[in-house]
Design a protein around this motif. Structure first.
Motif, PDB file in Angstrom:
ATOM      1  N   UNK A  30      49.519  30.072  57.132  1.00 59.06           N
ATOM      2  CA  UNK A  30      50.094  31.407  57.180  1.00 59.06           C
ATOM      3  C   UNK A  30      49.013  32.456  56.911  1.00 59.06           C
ATOM      4  N   UNK A  31      48.804  33.395  57.842  1.00 54.70           N
ATOM      5  CA  UNK A  31      47.777  34.427  57.625  1.00 54.70           C
ATOM      6  C   UNK A  31      48.062  35.318  56.426  1.00 54.70           C
ATOM      7  N   UNK A  32      49.329  35.487  56.049  1.00 50.44           N
ATOM      8  CA  UNK A  32      49.639  36.308  54.874  1.00 50.44           C
ATOM      9  C   UNK A  32      49.067  35.677  53.612  1.00 50.44           C
ATOM     10  N   UNK A  33      49.175  34.365  53.490  1.00 44.02           N
ATOM     11  CA  UNK A  33      48.624  33.671  52.328  1.00 44.02           C
ATOM     12  C   UNK A  33      47.114  33.861  52.270  1.00 44.02           C
ATOM     13  N   UNK A  34      46.468  33.758  53.409  1.00 45.28           N
ATOM     14  CA  UNK A  34      45.021  33.994  53.474  1.00 45.28           C
ATOM     15  C   UNK A  34      44.688  35.412  53.032  1.00 45.28           C
ATOM     16  N   UNK A  35      45.451  36.382  53.518  1.00 50.66           N
ATOM     17  CA  UNK A  35      45.192  37.771  53.160  1.00 50.66           C
ATOM     18  C   UNK A  35      45.380  38.012  51.667  1.00 50.66           C
ATOM     19  N   UNK A  36      46.415  37.425  51.093  1.00 49.74           N
ATOM     20  CA  UNK A  36      46.653  37.586  49.653  1.00 49.74           C
ATOM     21  C   UNK A  36      45.496  37.014  48.846  1.00 49.74           C
ATOM     22  N   UNK A  37      45.061  35.813  49.202  1.00 52.58           N
ATOM     23  CA  UNK A  37      43.962  35.185  48.482  1.00 52.58           C
ATOM     24  C   UNK A  37      42.664  35.956  48.623  1.00 52.58           C
ATOM     25  N   UNK A  38      42.377  36.433  49.835  1.00 53.73           N
ATOM     26  CA  UNK A  38      41.137  37.178  50.071  1.00 53.73           C
ATOM     27  C   UNK A  38      41.149  38.514  49.331  1.00 53.73           C
ATOM     28  N   UNK A  39      42.288  39.200  49.351  1.00 57.49           N
ATOM     29  CA  UNK A  39      42.389  40.493  48.674  1.00 57.49           C
ATOM     30  C   UNK A  39      42.188  40.354  47.178  1.00 57.49           C
ATOM     31  N   UNK A  40      42.872  39.394  46.578  1.00 55.56           N
ATOM     32  CA  UNK A  40      42.778  39.244  45.129  1.00 55.56           C
ATOM     33  C   UNK A  40      41.416  38.691  44.702  1.00 55.56           C
ATOM     34  N   UNK A  41      40.771  37.927  45.565  1.00 57.50           N
ATOM     35  CA  UNK A  41      39.395  37.493  45.284  1.00 57.50           C
ATOM     36  C   UNK A  41      38.460  38.700  45.306  1.00 57.50           C
ATOM     37  N   UNK A  42      38.666  39.586  46.287  1.00 59.97           N
ATOM     38  CA  UNK A  42      37.835  40.789  46.383  1.00 59.97           C
ATOM     39  C   UNK A  42      37.972  41.647  45.132  1.00 59.97           C
ATOM     40  N   UNK A  43      39.206  41.802  44.651  1.00 62.53           N
ATOM     41  CA  UNK A  43      39.430  42.605  43.454  1.00 62.53           C
ATOM     42  C   UNK A  43      38.731  41.994  42.245  1.00 62.53           C
ATOM     43  N   UNK A  44      38.803  40.668  42.119  1.00 57.44           N
ATOM     44  CA  UNK A  44      38.110  40.005  41.011  1.00 57.44           C
ATOM     45  C   UNK A  44      36.604  40.180  41.125  1.00 57.44           C
ATOM     46  N   UNK A  45      36.082  40.121  42.352  1.00 56.36           N
ATOM     47  CA  UNK A  45      34.642  40.265  42.551  1.00 56.36           C
ATOM     48  C   UNK A  45      34.149  41.637  42.112  1.00 56.36           C
ATOM     49  N   UNK A  46      34.966  42.668  42.312  1.00 53.09           N
ATOM     50  CA  UNK A  46      34.604  44.001  41.826  1.00 53.09           C
ATOM     51  C   UNK A  46      34.451  43.974  40.307  1.00 53.09           C
ATOM     52  N   UNK A  47      35.423  43.371  39.616  1.00 53.61           N
ATOM     53  CA  UNK A  47      35.350  43.287  38.159  1.00 53.61           C
ATOM     54  C   UNK A  47      34.177  42.455  37.682  1.00 53.61           C
ATOM     55  N   UNK A  48      33.905  41.364  38.367  1.00 59.37           N
ATOM     56  CA  UNK A  48      32.762  40.523  38.025  1.00 59.37           C
ATOM     57  C   UNK A  48      31.463  41.309  38.151  1.00 59.37           C
ATOM     58  N   UNK A  49      31.339  42.055  39.238  1.00 61.15           N
ATOM     59  CA  UNK A  49      30.128  42.844  39.458  1.00 61.15           C
ATOM     60  C   UNK A  49      29.964  43.908  38.383  1.00 61.15           C
ATOM     61  N   UNK A  50      31.050  44.556  38.017  1.00 59.48           N
ATOM     62  CA  UNK A  50      30.988  45.586  36.971  1.00 59.48           C
ATOM     63  C   UNK A  50      30.553  44.984  35.642  1.00 59.48           C
ATOM     64  N   UNK A  51      31.075  43.800  35.333  1.00 56.39           N
ATOM     65  CA  UNK A  51      30.692  43.150  34.072  1.00 56.39           C
ATOM     66  C   UNK A  51      29.212  42.797  34.061  1.00 56.39           C
ATOM     67  N   UNK A  52      28.696  42.288  35.175  1.00 55.95           N
ATOM     68  CA  UNK A  52      27.276  41.946  35.242  1.00 55.95           C
ATOM     69  C   UNK A  52      26.407  43.192  35.157  1.00 55.95           C
ATOM     70  N   UNK A  53      26.875  44.296  35.726  1.00 55.66           N
ATOM     71  CA  UNK A  53      26.144  45.559  35.617  1.00 55.66           C
ATOM     72  C   UNK A  53      26.079  46.014  34.166  1.00 55.66           C
ATOM     73  N   UNK A  54      27.210  45.943  33.472  1.00 54.18           N
ATOM     74  CA  UNK A  54      27.236  46.340  32.059  1.00 54.18           C
ATOM     75  C   UNK A  54      26.306  45.469  31.222  1.00 54.18           C
TER      76      UNK A  54
END
Length: 310
Positions: free
Chosen positions: A153-177
């Motif tokens: 199901x492409x919706x499941x793929x989209x959900x997983x990709x979106x939430x991974x992207x959001x986590x990656x933003x937080x991960x990057x911010x933490x490494x910057x700090x």
């Protein structure tokens, strides 16, 4: 048109950030890594905050919030390098199960007693599921081989990709700090290394990439919430932008920390490994770039100033 995140959403995200900062710091990550990777008390705290029911409709005991709210919380989960499977369970599995008309587990998910894991064919694994254990580059991810048939199901793929992207933003911010803090205390030639332009410019360049990725992720979450036909393209854009920002920040963090940045003794490695893992999850960079190319070059996505904010 209002582009700002409203105060209620930001306040909820800040509350989650404060909770995780007090319960899920580097010392806890090391304790979990030395044990079985999970702490029931941390999970119960997430349940008590209502996060397991964030996307569950109110009629089933949840909060009934949306994908932008979930993306903001997923960002905080990335920032804290959260070990518990909150994102996979509450922000990926829940909306997909709801889309399938499957509401049987909703009450149990809200109470924290059920942690459904859903498998997509693009991933050869599920998080915290049943089945044979698999090794992960990230020591705090419990991966198993999916039992039964995986969904396409492409919706499941989209959900997983979106939430991974959001986590990656937080991960990057933490490494910057972490890198900025280290640059202030590590001295060379009699002064902090953060005083050198070479270090400043590297951190600034990585910070710009992170800031550019954020609105792309929030836009993708809103597009999915609005049910736009173009949502998959926006999600692929978000996955690429967030992955690139996190990987760039990880490389910059290594440069700032020096060779010791690779060692287990430095906390940084937890965030780097999670970034590497999520960058390849729910579709590789090449996969998502192809989705963007197919939509833009193939004519499936209208482009131009009259379409940008449609």
């Amino acid at each position: 048109m209002e582009f700002l995140l409203n105060e209620d959403r930001l306040a909820l995200a800040e509350t989650v950030r404060d909770y995780l900062a007090g319960t899920h710091g580097p010392d806890v990550l090391r304790r979990l890594d030395a044990g079985d990777n999970r702490d029931p008390a941390i999970w119960q705290g997430l349940v008590n905050m209502g996060l397991t029911g964030l996307l569950v409709p109110e009629e089933f005991g949840g909060l009934g919030l949306g994908f932008v709210d979930a993306a903001l919380i997923a960002r905080e989960c990335g920032r804290a390098c959260l070990a518990e499977p909150l994102v996979d369970t509450a922000f990926v599995a829940v909306p997909w199960l709801l889309s399938q008309g499957d509401t049987a587990q909703m009450a149990a998910i809200v109470s924290g007693t059920a942690k459904p894991s859903v498998a997509h064919r693009i991933n050869p694994w599920v998080s915290d599921g049943d089945g044979a254990a698999l090794d992960s580059i990230d020591p705090l991810r419990n991966l198993t081989r999916p039992v039964g048939t995986s969904s396409s199901d492409p919706l499941l793929l989209d959900l997983g990709a979106l939430m991974s992207a959001a986590q990656l933003v937080g991960l990057a911010e933490a490494m910057l700090d972490q890198s900025a803090a280290y640059a202030k205390i590590r001295t060379q030639f009699g002064q902090p290394i953060g005083a050198f332009q070479a270090v400043k410019h590297q951190l600034a360049t990585a910070a710009v990439a992170i800031e550019f990725a954020k609105p792309v992720v929030w836009r993708a979450a809103q597009a999915l919430s609005d049910g736009l036909v173009s949502a998959p393209v926006h999600i692929s854009h978000a996955k690429v932008a967030a992955s690139d920002a996190a990987i760039q920040m990880a490389e910059t963090a290594i440069q700032v920390h020096g060779a010791m940045g690779y060692t287990y003794e430095v906390d940084l490695h937890f965030w780097m490994k999670r970034s590497w893992a999520l960058s390849g999850a729910w579709g590789s960079r090449a996969f998502h770039l192809k989705r963007i190319d197919d939509a833009v070059i193939g004519g499936g996505l209208e482009i131009g100033p009259d379409q940008t904010f449609a």
